[in-house]
Design an enzyme around this catalytic site. Structure first.
Site: not given
Length: 233
Positions: A75-77, A29-30, A121, A172, A46-47
Site C-alpha cells: 500500500s502507498s500508505d 483504503g487499507n 460509548d 485528507h 497497492s491498487g
C-alpha cells in the site's frame, strides 16, 4: 511455505471487512496487522481490487519499510502504518479509509464534537482533526510524514493513543487503530457513523450542545471502566 500465514489471513480478513462495511470504494483504503514478536506487519498490496485480493497477496513489511515477504508493491500508505507501529508500541492494527462522512469532517478541518452517547460509548473526547500537513512535510517523505502529523496532533492536543483510537487528517481522511486489525476496522466504522450522526445533528440544530460530562462519564465507564457491566463476562 510462508512463515506468516496467520498474519496474512488476519490482514486479508480485516481488509475484506473494510469493504463489506462499505467504508471503501474501488481500491481506496487499507488495513494492516502487526506481529510484535517478529517486528513485522502485514498490509494490503497497492491498487488491488477487493474482489481480486487473496491472502497470499498480502505483503509482509518490517518497521523500516523493507519488504520481508511478498511479490506485490505494498500500500502507498505503508510508511504511515510503519511509523505508527514503531512509535505506538501497544497497537496491533491500523486502518485507513476515505469514508464519506469522516472525510467530510476532515475536509472541514473540524474536530467531531461529542454530541451523544454513541460517541461516549467509545471515547470521552472530541474526535481530533489534525491540522493540514505543513508544506515542509508535504515536500518531504509524504507518507512517513503523515505519521509525524498524527503524533504531533496527539501531542499538541494532549491525547493518549490508547484512549483515542482514531484521528482525522485535515483535508485528507481518517486513520484508526486498535489491539488488532479487526478492532481497527471496528473503530473505522464507529468513526464513520459518529461523523454521520454529528453532521445530521448540526443540520437539525446548528447550536446543538455538547454532551454533558456526567453522561460522557457514565457511558464510557459502563463499557470501559473498572466496574464495566456492558456485555457478557
Amino acid at each position: 511455505m510462508s512463515a506468516f500465514i496467520e498474519l496474512k489471513r488476519e490482514c486479508y480478513e480485516a481488509n475484506m471487512q473494510l469493504n463489506a462495511l462499505d467504508l471503501v470504494i474501488y481500491t481506496f483504503g487499507n488495513v494492516s496487522a502487526v506481529d510484535r514478536k517478529e517486528a513485522v506487519f502485514a498490509i494490503k498490496p497497492s491498487g488491488v481490487p477487493y474482489e481480486d485480493l487473496k491472502p497470499e497477496d498480502i505483503v509482509i513489511m518490517d518497521f523500516d519499510n523493507n519488504v520481508i515477504e511478498g511479490e506485490m508493491r505494498p500500500s502507498s500508505d505503508t510508511k504511515t502504518h510503519a511509523y505508527l507501529y514503531k512509535n505506538w508500541e501497544e497497537i496491533g492494527g491500523v486502518a485507513h479509509t476515505h469514508a464519506t462522512y469522516s472525510v467530510a469532517w476532515a475536509q472541514s478541518q473540524k474536530d467531531i464534537p461529542i454530541f451523544g452517547t454513541t460517541h461516549a460509548d467509545h471515547l470521552t473526547a472530541d474526535i481530533p482533526c489534525a491540522a493540514p500537513m505543513r508544506d515542509d512535510l508535504i515536500a518531504g517523505n509524504y507518507e512517513y510524514n503523515t505519521g509525524i502529523q498524527i503524533l504531533e496532533c496527539f501531542r499538541d492536543k494532549g491525547l493518549s493513543y490508547k484512549e483515542v483510537q482514531m484521528v482525522l487528517l485535515g483535508n485528507h481522511g481518517p486513520f484508526t487503530w486498535g489491539k488488532n486489525a479487526a478492532k481497527a476496522v471496528y473503530n473505522s466504522k464507529v468513526l464513520e457513523e459518529v461523523a454521520r450522526m454529528a453532521y445530521l445533528t448540526l443540520q437539525i440544530n446548528p447550536e446543538a450542545p455538547r454532551l454533558k460530562d456526567s453522561l460522557i462519564k457514565k457511558h464510557y465507564e459502563r463499557k470501559h471502566g473498572k466496574n464495566a457491566y456492558y456485555g457478557q463476562k
